[in-house]
Design a protein around this motif. Structure first.
Motif, mmCIF file in Angstrom:
data_model
loop_
_atom_site.group_PDB
_atom_site.id
_atom_site.type_symbol
_atom_site.label_atom_id
_atom_site.label_comp_id
_atom_site.label_asym_id
_atom_site.label_seq_id
_atom_site.Cartn_x
_atom_site.Cartn_y
_atom_site.Cartn_z
ATOM 1 N N ALA A 69 0.821 -1.210 0.000
ATOM 2 C CA ALA A 69 0.000 0.000 0.000
ATOM 3 C C ALA A 69 0.859 1.266 0.000
ATOM 4 O O ALA A 69 0.433 2.315 -0.510
ATOM 5 C CB ALA A 69 -0.933 -0.005 1.214
ATOM 6 N N GLU A 70 2.081 1.152 0.541
ATOM 7 C CA GLU A 70 3.011 2.287 0.578
ATOM 8 C C GLU A 70 3.870 2.361 -0.679
ATOM 9 O O GLU A 70 4.742 3.227 -0.782
ATOM 10 C CB GLU A 70 3.920 2.168 1.811
ATOM 11 C CG GLU A 70 3.226 2.360 3.140
ATOM 12 C CD GLU A 70 2.867 3.812 3.410
ATOM 13 O OE1 GLU A 70 3.709 4.701 3.152
ATOM 14 O OE2 GLU A 70 1.726 4.056 3.865
ATOM 15 N N GLY A 71 3.641 1.428 -1.612
ATOM 16 C CA GLY A 71 4.439 1.410 -2.831
ATOM 17 C C GLY A 71 5.816 0.809 -2.635
ATOM 18 O O GLY A 71 6.729 1.034 -3.445
ATOM 19 N N LEU A 72 5.970 0.012 -1.588
ATOM 20 C CA LEU A 72 7.255 -0.614 -1.270
ATOM 21 C C LEU A 72 7.160 -2.122 -1.495
ATOM 22 O O LEU A 72 6.076 -2.677 -1.629
ATOM 23 C CB LEU A 72 7.651 -0.308 0.177
ATOM 24 C CG LEU A 72 7.721 1.175 0.544
ATOM 25 C CD1 LEU A 72 8.001 1.354 2.032
ATOM 26 C CD2 LEU A 72 8.786 1.897 -0.292
ATOM 27 N N THR A 73 8.318 -2.769 -1.496
ATOM 28 C CA THR A 73 8.393 -4.198 -1.776
ATOM 29 C C THR A 73 8.894 -4.964 -0.574
ATOM 30 O O THR A 73 9.833 -4.514 0.099
ATOM 31 C CB THR A 73 9.340 -4.465 -2.967
ATOM 32 O OG1 THR A 73 8.847 -3.774 -4.114
ATOM 33 C CG2 THR A 73 9.438 -5.952 -3.276
ATOM 34 N N LEU A 74 8.291 -6.125 -0.305
ATOM 35 C CA LEU A 74 8.799 -7.048 0.709
ATOM 36 C C LEU A 74 9.426 -8.235 -0.011
ATOM 37 O O LEU A 74 8.751 -8.953 -0.751
ATOM 38 C CB LEU A 74 7.680 -7.535 1.630
ATOM 39 C CG LEU A 74 8.101 -8.571 2.683
ATOM 40 C CD1 LEU A 74 9.074 -7.956 3.682
ATOM 41 C CD2 LEU A 74 6.894 -9.146 3.415
ATOM 42 N N LEU A 75 10.715 -8.440 0.195
ATOM 43 C CA LEU A 75 11.431 -9.586 -0.361
ATOM 44 C C LEU A 75 11.595 -10.607 0.749
ATOM 45 O O LEU A 75 12.225 -10.332 1.770
ATOM 46 C CB LEU A 75 12.794 -9.155 -0.896
ATOM 47 C CG LEU A 75 13.714 -10.272 -1.401
ATOM 48 C CD1 LEU A 75 13.097 -10.969 -2.603
ATOM 49 C CD2 LEU A 75 15.092 -9.722 -1.752
ATOM 50 N N ARG A 76 11.018 -11.789 0.575
ATOM 51 C CA ARG A 76 11.078 -12.819 1.613
ATOM 52 C C ARG A 76 12.232 -13.780 1.367
ATOM 53 O O ARG A 76 12.554 -14.109 0.225
ATOM 54 C CB ARG A 76 9.760 -13.597 1.676
ATOM 55 C CG ARG A 76 8.575 -12.787 2.212
ATOM 56 C CD ARG A 76 7.372 -13.680 2.393
ATOM 57 N NE ARG A 76 6.167 -12.977 2.795
ATOM 58 C CZ ARG A 76 5.786 -12.765 4.049
ATOM 59 N NH1 ARG A 76 6.546 -13.212 5.046
ATOM 60 N NH2 ARG A 76 4.662 -12.132 4.330
ATOM 61 N N THR A 77 12.829 -14.250 2.484
ATOM 62 C CA THR A 77 13.912 -15.228 2.436
ATOM 63 C C THR A 77 13.566 -16.405 3.349
ATOM 64 O O THR A 77 12.556 -16.391 4.039
ATOM 65 C CB THR A 77 15.241 -14.626 2.921
ATOM 66 O OG1 THR A 77 15.194 -14.467 4.360
ATOM 67 C CG2 THR A 77 15.512 -13.280 2.282
ATOM 68 N N GLY A 78 14.456 -17.395 3.373
ATOM 69 C CA GLY A 78 14.337 -18.459 4.352
ATOM 70 C C GLY A 78 14.548 -17.919 5.750
ATOM 71 O O GLY A 78 15.018 -16.792 5.941
ATOM 72 N N VAL A 79 14.203 -18.714 6.764
ATOM 73 C CA VAL A 79 14.310 -18.275 8.152
ATOM 74 C C VAL A 79 15.768 -18.280 8.603
ATOM 75 O O VAL A 79 16.514 -19.230 8.369
ATOM 76 C CB VAL A 79 13.466 -19.174 9.072
ATOM 77 C CG1 VAL A 79 13.649 -18.782 10.531
ATOM 78 C CG2 VAL A 79 11.994 -19.088 8.675
ATOM 79 N N GLY A 80 16.174 -17.206 9.255
ATOM 80 C CA GLY A 80 17.545 -17.053 9.741
ATOM 81 C C GLY A 80 18.102 -15.728 9.294
ATOM 82 O O GLY A 80 18.026 -15.372 8.109
ATOM 83 N N ASP A 81 18.654 -14.952 10.232
ATOM 84 C CA ASP A 81 19.141 -13.628 9.866
ATOM 85 C C ASP A 81 20.284 -13.685 8.858
ATOM 86 O O ASP A 81 20.489 -12.754 8.084
ATOM 87 C CB ASP A 81 19.563 -12.845 11.118
ATOM 88 C CG ASP A 81 20.777 -13.423 11.809
ATOM 89 O OD1 ASP A 81 20.740 -14.621 12.176
ATOM 90 O OD2 ASP A 81 21.754 -12.688 12.006
ATOM 91 N N ARG A 82 21.025 -14.798 8.827
ATOM 92 C CA ARG A 82 22.123 -14.907 7.862
ATOM 93 C C ARG A 82 21.591 -14.893 6.439
ATOM 94 O O ARG A 82 22.221 -14.334 5.535
ATOM 95 C CB ARG A 82 22.949 -16.164 8.109
ATOM 96 C CG ARG A 82 22.201 -17.466 7.891
ATOM 97 C CD ARG A 82 23.086 -18.675 8.091
ATOM 98 N NE ARG A 82 24.082 -18.767 7.058
ATOM 99 C CZ ARG A 82 25.254 -19.380 7.207
ATOM 100 N NH1 ARG A 82 25.576 -19.907 8.373
ATOM 101 N NH2 ARG A 82 26.091 -19.452 6.217
ATOM 102 N N TYR A 83 20.402 -15.492 6.220
ATOM 103 C CA TYR A 83 19.822 -15.521 4.880
ATOM 104 C C TYR A 83 19.242 -14.166 4.505
ATOM 105 O O TYR A 83 19.248 -13.775 3.329
ATOM 106 C CB TYR A 83 18.784 -16.629 4.785
ATOM 107 C CG TYR A 83 19.385 -17.983 5.076
ATOM 108 C CD1 TYR A 83 20.432 -18.478 4.295
ATOM 109 C CD2 TYR A 83 18.975 -18.738 6.168
ATOM 110 C CE1 TYR A 83 21.025 -19.700 4.577
ATOM 111 C CE2 TYR A 83 19.565 -19.960 6.457
ATOM 112 C CZ TYR A 83 20.587 -20.437 5.662
ATOM 113 O OH TYR A 83 21.182 -21.644 5.954
ATOM 114 N N VAL A 84 18.743 -13.444 5.504
ATOM 115 C CA VAL A 84 18.311 -12.065 5.274
ATOM 116 C C VAL A 84 19.504 -11.219 4.834
ATOM 117 O O VAL A 84 19.428 -10.477 3.844
ATOM 118 C CB VAL A 84 17.668 -11.476 6.547
ATOM 119 C CG1 VAL A 84 17.420 -9.976 6.381
ATOM 120 C CG2 VAL A 84 16.363 -12.183 6.868
ATOM 121 N N VAL A 85 20.610 -11.335 5.551
ATOM 122 C CA VAL A 85 21.799 -10.539 5.234
ATOM 123 C C VAL A 85 22.348 -10.913 3.862
ATOM 124 O O VAL A 85 22.754 -10.038 3.078
ATOM 125 C CB VAL A 85 22.874 -10.713 6.323
ATOM 126 C CG1 VAL A 85 24.173 -10.023 5.915
ATOM 127 C CG2 VAL A 85 22.383 -10.150 7.654
#
Length: 448
Positions: A298-314
């Motif tokens: 709704a804010e015109g932004l994107t959510l990119l999802r990864t597997g669980v674990g902060d290392r995969y986010v990074v």
């Protein structure tokens, strides 16, 4: 070759049981030393931090013996947050950083997290290379090339000074009362010091570690005491860190808890307004609430999802050039400032938003309406493979059919504990609860 020793966040297990024994830690230290001392010279250094677990002394000494046996010089930081190890590994030009912690787990567990010279957690490739060394003969250094070890006292202070510089110049916390719950863990000194030095009226909780009370009824996974203290003391904000302080939960002045999703939503919105949210994208895991995804869209932004674990986010953030990410559990990763999740850093930036906007915490922690979400864990015995059971698979398939178009289902094995995590989201709470309970009952039946 698949990894056998390393999980989603380093090596973890029950203290004094494989792989968290002194013998295993010594050998892991030697293998890591051999890997990072590839040129054979004796000027390489490693920094080691730890939380407050009783077994930390044993693991620290064993790692030191292994590292020095392969020629690494060791700098012992003592109890410091995990993000401090990431920061100091890079700023002190160390070849390797090690954090001894099992994060939010009870004191009986412990873990070993490894950081490369850039301050980021090791890649799967590097962890596999170390495992390959462990499977062979480790070459000890010559007597004249054995490494040295010494304790340094300034590590914590260097981290505190650094983290204070990340909030805008001139921002003081004078007039704000803050409850800080350190989970009797790694940040029990650093977090209250940073807040007090910035001018806050600090109300400490969970700052008396005894080796056995880390995460015991305090911290980001047990917020009840902090919630009560925030309301009782009239605090403006409560900050609940986990055992190694890379996670945070925030408590507003009414005693209500805000998780990582709400914190990330606030930062994403504000950073986008300021033009500094790279590529208009927030990186989070599959566990983040569907409400967060809808809000960002709704804010015109994107959510990119990864597997669980902060290392995969990074890893996803680095690969795509993004600068904000995290997990619902409270890992907030801001790569403009840090190489890993940092609970205290996130809390300081939230306080800065309170100052900038003049708003109360309750107004800044309710950014979006959450979709009802339910998570249950099922513990299983060693060797059991409940998710491969035919009846379990059928129940999961049937449940996915029931939720189709109405919500989502996520079933996964924990990367740090012998748990099967069953999570569902659905506007129809009765359906959601029924689906989760069906799966949990069947997994429990076959989990041993």
């Amino acid at each position: 070759m698949s990894r056998k020793l390393f999980g989603t966040d380093g090596v973890r297990g029950l203290a004094n049981s494989h792989p968290m024994t002194a013998a295993s830690a010594l050998r892991l230290g030697a293998a890591a030393g051999q890997f990072f001392r590839g040129d054979g010279h004796n000027h390489h250094r490693v920094v080691i931090g730890k939380d407050t677990r009783l077994s930390g002394y044993m693991i620290e000494n064993a790692l030191t013996a292994g590292l020095t046996s392969t020629g690494m010089n060791v700098l012992l930081l003592g109890p410091v947050p995990t993000p401090a190890v990431g920061h100091l590994t890079h700023s002190m030009r160390a070849d390797l950083g090690i954090m001894i912690s099992a994060s939010h787990n009870p004191y009986q567990d412990n873990g070993i997290k490894l950081f490369g010279p850039d301050g980021y957690k090791l890649s799967d490739k590097d962890e596999m290379a170390i495992e390959a060394i462990l499977e062979g003969e480790i070459e000890p250094s010559k007597p004249e090339e054995i490494g040295r070890a010494k304790r340094i006292d300034e590590g914590r202070q260097r981290y505190v000074e650094f983290i204070k510089t990340t909030i805008p110049a001139g921002h003081r916390l004078d007039g704000l009362k803050v409850v800080i719950d350190c989970a009797n863990g790694a940040a029990y000194r650093a977090a209250p010091e940073a807040l007090w030095e910035l001018g806050a009226d600090v109300v400490p909780l969970g700052v008396s570690p005894n080796g056995r009370n880390i995460n015991d009824g305090v911290g980001s996974t047990a917020t009840a005491r902090a919630q009560e203290l925030v309301v009782k003391s009239g605090a403006d904000l409560g900050i609940c860190l986990d055992g190694d302080a890379d996670r945070v939960m925030l408590i507003d002045e009414t005693g209500r808890v805000a998780d990582g999703d709400q914190i990330m939503a606030l930062f994403a919105r504000q950073w986008a307004k300021e033009g500094r949210l790279r590529h208009g994208t927030l990186v989070a895991t599959v566990m983040s609430n569907l409400g967060l995804e809808r809000y960002l869209e709704a804010e015109g932004l994107t959510l990119l999802r990864t597997g669980v674990g902060d290392r995969y986010v990074v890893e996803a953030m680095r690969a795509g050039g993004y600068n904000l990410g995290g997990e619902q559990s409270g890992h907030i990763v801001m790569t403009d400032y840090a190489t890993t999740g940092d609970g205290l850093l996130a809390a300081l930036h939230f306080l800065a938003e309170m100052i900038n906007t003049g708003k109360r915490a309750s107004e800044l922690t309710r950014i979006f309406e959450t979709v009802p979400q339910m998570l249950k864990n099922v513990r299983f015995t060693a060797g059991a493979l409940p998710l491969e059971n035919e009846k379990v698979r059928k129940v999961i398939a049937d449940s996915e059919g029931l939720l189709s178009g109405k919500g989502r289902l996520l079933i996964r094995k924990s990367g740090t504990e012998p748990l099967i995590r069953v999570m569902a989201e659905c506007e129809d709470k009765a359906l959601m609860e029924d689906v989760v309970d069906r799966i949990v009952d069947e997994v429990t039946r076959v989990a041993g």
